[in-house]
Scaffold this motif. Structure first.
Motif, PDB file in Angstrom:
ATOM      1  N   LEU A 245      41.334  63.507 140.313  1.00 59.28           N
ATOM      2  CA  LEU A 245      41.548  63.883 141.758  1.00 59.28           C
ATOM      3  C   LEU A 245      40.904  63.283 142.568  1.00 59.28           C
ATOM      4  O   LEU A 245      39.714  62.887 142.508  1.00 59.28           O
ATOM      5  N   THR A 246      41.349  63.030 144.034  1.00 52.95           N
ATOM      6  CA  THR A 246      40.744  62.387 144.906  1.00 52.95           C
ATOM      7  C   THR A 246      41.160  63.270 146.171  1.00 52.95           C
ATOM      8  O   THR A 246      42.024  63.633 146.641  1.00 52.95           O
ATOM      9  N   THR A 247      40.149  63.159 147.142  1.00 52.03           N
ATOM     10  CA  THR A 247      40.408  63.459 148.775  1.00 52.03           C
ATOM     11  C   THR A 247      39.753  62.604 149.737  1.00 52.03           C
ATOM     12  O   THR A 247      38.675  62.278 149.443  1.00 52.03           O
ATOM     13  N   ARG A 248      40.565  62.555 150.500  1.00 50.57           N
ATOM     14  CA  ARG A 248      40.210  61.302 151.536  1.00 50.57           C
ATOM     15  C   ARG A 248      39.812  61.944 152.989  1.00 50.57           C
ATOM     16  O   ARG A 248      39.245  61.269 153.813  1.00 50.57           O
ATOM     17  N   ASN A 249      40.246  63.096 153.243  1.00 45.70           N
ATOM     18  CA  ASN A 249      40.232  63.720 154.646  1.00 45.70           C
ATOM     19  C   ASN A 249      39.890  64.993 154.644  1.00 45.70           C
ATOM     20  O   ASN A 249      40.765  65.848 154.178  1.00 45.70           O
ATOM     21  N   LEU A 250      38.815  65.639 155.139  1.00 46.87           N
ATOM     22  CA  LEU A 250      38.410  67.168 155.316  1.00 46.87           C
ATOM     23  C   LEU A 250      38.428  67.241 156.809  1.00 46.87           C
ATOM     24  O   LEU A 250      37.411  66.571 157.489  1.00 46.87           O
ATOM     25  N   ALA A 251      39.312  68.003 157.471  1.00 46.68           N
ATOM     26  CA  ALA A 251      39.346  68.170 158.936  1.00 46.68           C
ATOM     27  C   ALA A 251      39.809  69.518 159.242  1.00 46.68           C
ATOM     28  O   ALA A 251      40.741  69.971 158.738  1.00 46.68           O
ATOM     29  N   GLY A 252      39.073  70.059 160.211  1.00 46.39           N
ATOM     30  CA  GLY A 252      39.575  71.555 160.643  1.00 46.39           C
ATOM     31  C   GLY A 252      39.653  72.600 159.561  1.00 46.39           C
ATOM     32  O   GLY A 252      40.383  73.508 159.723  1.00 46.39           O
ATOM     33  N   GLY A 253      38.785  72.353 158.684  1.00 40.30           N
ATOM     34  CA  GLY A 253      38.684  73.198 157.293  1.00 40.30           C
ATOM     35  C   GLY A 253      39.553  73.051 156.426  1.00 40.30           C
ATOM     36  O   GLY A 253      39.772  74.261 155.528  1.00 40.30           O
ATOM     37  N   PHE A 254      40.318  71.969 156.445  1.00 40.03           N
ATOM     38  CA  PHE A 254      41.684  71.764 155.344  1.00 40.03           C
ATOM     39  C   PHE A 254      41.218  70.497 154.947  1.00 40.03           C
ATOM     40  O   PHE A 254      40.878  69.525 155.452  1.00 40.03           O
ATOM     41  N   LEU A 255      41.506  70.180 153.615  1.00 42.83           N
ATOM     42  CA  LEU A 255      41.529  68.974 152.903  1.00 42.83           C
ATOM     43  C   LEU A 255      42.675  68.704 152.192  1.00 42.83           C
ATOM     44  O   LEU A 255      43.659  69.762 151.643  1.00 42.83           O
ATOM     45  N   GLU A 256      43.079  67.468 152.126  1.00 46.65           N
ATOM     46  CA  GLU A 256      44.208  67.145 150.658  1.00 46.65           C
ATOM     47  C   GLU A 256      43.574  66.864 149.376  1.00 46.65           C
ATOM     48  O   GLU A 256      42.484  66.413 149.730  1.00 46.65           O
ATOM     49  N   GLU A 257      44.468  67.189 148.576  1.00 44.00           N
ATOM     50  CA  GLU A 257      43.955  66.774 147.059  1.00 44.00           C
ATOM     51  C   GLU A 257      44.876  65.785 146.255  1.00 44.00           C
ATOM     52  O   GLU A 257      46.035  66.650 146.088  1.00 44.00           O
ATOM     53  N   ASP A 258      44.916  64.618 146.193  1.00 43.69           N
ATOM     54  CA  ASP A 258      45.973  63.860 145.555  1.00 43.69           C
ATOM     55  C   ASP A 258      45.335  63.789 143.875  1.00 43.69           C
ATOM     56  O   ASP A 258      44.203  63.640 143.527  1.00 43.69           O
ATOM     57  N   GLY A 259      46.487  64.087 143.083  1.00 46.56           N
ATOM     58  CA  GLY A 259      46.187  64.141 141.572  1.00 46.56           C
ATOM     59  C   GLY A 259      47.134  63.322 140.823  1.00 46.56           C
ATOM     60  O   GLY A 259      48.331  63.173 141.079  1.00 46.56           O
ATOM     61  N   GLU A 260      46.497  62.708 139.774  1.00 47.56           N
ATOM     62  CA  GLU A 260      47.057  61.867 138.757  1.00 47.56           C
ATOM     63  C   GLU A 260      46.853  62.293 137.308  1.00 47.56           C
ATOM     64  O   GLU A 260      45.525  62.630 137.131  1.00 47.56           O
ATOM     65  N   ILE A 261      47.920  62.617 136.457  1.00 46.51           N
ATOM     66  CA  ILE A 261      47.546  63.210 135.127  1.00 46.51           C
ATOM     67  C   ILE A 261      48.182  61.967 134.167  1.00 46.51           C
ATOM     68  O   ILE A 261      49.273  61.769 134.108  1.00 46.51           O
ATOM     69  N   TRP A 262      47.337  61.690 133.310  1.00 47.19           N
ATOM     70  CA  TRP A 262      47.872  60.714 132.284  1.00 47.19           C
ATOM     71  C   TRP A 262      47.567  61.219 130.832  1.00 47.19           C
ATOM     72  O   TRP A 262      46.641  61.930 130.719  1.00 47.19           O
ATOM     73  N   ASP A 263      48.606  60.790 129.998  1.00 53.29           N
ATOM     74  CA  ASP A 263      48.470  61.199 128.627  1.00 53.29           C
ATOM     75  C   ASP A 263      48.031  60.369 127.819  1.00 53.29           C
ATOM     76  O   ASP A 263      47.312  59.350 128.061  1.00 53.29           O
ATOM     77  N   SER A 264      47.896  60.721 126.367  1.00 55.14           N
ATOM     78  CA  SER A 264      47.210  59.779 125.431  1.00 55.14           C
ATOM     79  C   SER A 264      47.958  58.525 124.927  1.00 55.14           C
ATOM     80  O   SER A 264      47.278  57.755 124.429  1.00 55.14           O
ATOM     81  N   ARG A 265      49.187  58.134 125.649  1.00 53.41           N
ATOM     82  CA  ARG A 265      49.916  56.936 125.459  1.00 53.41           C
ATOM     83  C   ARG A 265      49.434  56.321 126.748  1.00 53.41           C
ATOM     84  O   ARG A 265      50.233  55.297 126.790  1.00 53.41           O
ATOM     85  N   ASP A 266      48.735  56.558 127.567  1.00 54.91           N
ATOM     86  CA  ASP A 266      48.324  55.944 128.859  1.00 54.91           C
ATOM     87  C   ASP A 266      49.807  55.930 129.779  1.00 54.91           C
ATOM     88  O   ASP A 266      49.965  55.025 130.563  1.00 54.91           O
ATOM     89  N   ARG A 267      50.311  57.030 129.827  1.00 55.18           N
ATOM     90  CA  ARG A 267      51.632  57.144 130.808  1.00 55.18           C
ATOM     91  C   ARG A 267      51.206  58.273 131.780  1.00 55.18           C
ATOM     92  O   ARG A 267      50.361  59.075 131.415  1.00 55.18           O
ATOM     93  N   LEU A 268      51.524  57.738 132.906  1.00 54.50           N
ATOM     94  CA  LEU A 268      51.281  58.860 134.151  1.00 54.50           C
ATOM     95  C   LEU A 268      52.329  59.807 134.088  1.00 54.50           C
ATOM     96  O   LEU A 268      53.672  59.480 134.424  1.00 54.50           O
ATOM     97  N   VAL A 269      52.105  60.971 133.748  1.00 56.06           N
ATOM     98  CA  VAL A 269      53.082  61.958 133.219  1.00 56.06           C
ATOM     99  C   VAL A 269      53.175  63.072 134.487  1.00 56.06           C
ATOM    100  O   VAL A 269      54.250  63.648 134.360  1.00 56.06           O
ATOM    101  N   ALA A 270      52.317  63.002 135.302  1.00 59.74           N
ATOM    102  CA  ALA A 270      52.532  64.056 136.390  1.00 59.74           C
ATOM    103  C   ALA A 270      51.797  63.616 137.741  1.00 59.74           C
ATOM    104  O   ALA A 270      50.570  62.824 137.448  1.00 59.74           O
ATOM    105  N   GLN A 271      52.153  63.846 138.723  1.00 59.21           N
ATOM    106  CA  GLN A 271      51.445  63.521 140.135  1.00 59.21           C
ATOM    107  C   GLN A 271      51.521  64.772 140.829  1.00 59.21           C
ATOM    108  O   GLN A 271      52.296  65.797 140.926  1.00 59.21           O
ATOM    109  N   SER A 272      50.743  64.874 141.950  1.00 56.86           N
ATOM    110  CA  SER A 272      50.396  66.257 142.619  1.00 56.86           C
ATOM    111  C   SER A 272      49.603  65.871 143.895  1.00 56.86           C
ATOM    112  O   SER A 272      48.931  64.765 144.031  1.00 56.86           O
ATOM    113  N   ARG A 273      49.911  66.745 144.940  1.00 57.82           N
ATOM    114  CA  ARG A 273      49.184  66.674 146.255  1.00 57.82           C
ATOM    115  C   ARG A 273      49.449  68.175 146.639  1.00 57.82           C
ATOM    116  O   ARG A 273      50.289  68.847 146.462  1.00 57.82           O
TER     117      ARG A 273
END
Length: 282
Positions: A245-273
């Protein structure tokens, strides 16, 4: 009436819904998935995903967008679903989750719009520049039972912590001993405490199951989700997930959070914001 649940793990039992009528489901929000006093947003997303999976003709969530309107609390709830569109390979549905005050007043907690399809029918072709997070081995990461260099263990007082097997990358766990990096990063291994294998519904939990990146920015307290969009890319292989999970911008009391989920076979199985509110006075 029919109970909609495919298994008997704690996660399956606690996300079970009972079909009362077409498009109407009764649910019991478990206190075991709370953070402070509010029910976790990823758990709620999985609950909604189960009801939508029963409503729509396609089995798997592809894209799920949720708006969290008011904080959900443990106890009974009603989920109402609607078929928006159906096609040969995909279908779209909407859902709302409501609870009731003591005087019977209805309070809407969550509203979801989702597209469903069949993950097993997708082609195998993958072209990506994304790479899984470089995590230390599982046993070298920190859980709620860990104490880096004699310090107190990673905080795990919330109820949900007992239902998850989370091991944090030490590089993103400094906040737990009063030394956040300030980078807005959170990485670690993620699983369910009872060892249940992952599926698309548990991926909906995983995108909101780690400590928030706000902790790595030196903030503490509850970080409520305002909006969360999740893309499920493929069915995960057995074994623990890796979450970044990463966030690059906190402003006005809000932040975004970007997520990547990888499985045991090194596959990107889910993404989120998600957009989350930071309670700066907490």
């Amino acid at each position: 009436m029919a109970t909609v649940t495919p298994g008997n793990s704690e996660f399956d039992r606690d996300t079970a819904v009972v079909r009362r009528a077409p498009g109407v489901y009764d649910a019991q929000l478990s206190a075991g998935w709370t953070i402070i006093h509010a029910v976790n947003g990823g758990y709620l997303l999985a609950l909604m995903g189960r009801a939508l999976g029963d409503t729509l003709p396609h089995p798997d969530p592809f894209s799920v967008t949720a708006h969290y309107l008011t904080a959900s609390v443990p106890g009974p709830a009603v989920i109402r679903t609607e078929v928006v569109r159906t096609g040969r390979t995909m279908s779209t549905g909407a859902a709302t989750l409501v609870q009731f005050k003591e005087d019977g007043t209805e309070v809407e907690r969550l509203r979801v719009l989702a597209s469903y399809g069949d993950l097993d029918a997708l082609p195998d072709d993958v072209r990506t520049s994304a790479k899984p997070p470089a995590l230390p081995p599982y046993e070298h990461c920190l859980g709620t039972d860990s104490a880096p260099e004699g310090q107190p263990p990673i905080p795990g007082s919330t109820a949900i912590a007992g239902r998850l097997a989370v091991r944090l990358d030490p590089a993103t766990a400094g906040w737990a001993v009063g030394a956040p990096s300030g980078k807005g990063e959170m990485r670690g291994w993620f699983g369910l405490a009872d060892g249940r294998d992952h599926d698309p519904l548990s991926l909906l939990l995983a995108v909101d199951g780690m400590p928030p990146t706000a902790f790595d920015l030196g903030l503490s307290g509850w970080v409520p989700t305002i909006e969360l969009t999740t893309h499920i890319r493929c069915r995960p292989a057995p074994g623990p997930l890796r979450v970044a999970l990463t966030t690059r911008n906190l402003a006005g009391g809000f932040l975004e959070e970007d997520g990547e989920i990888w499985d045991s076979r090194d596959r990107l199985v889910a993404q989120s914001r998600q957009l989350a509110r930071v309670l700066l006075d907490s």
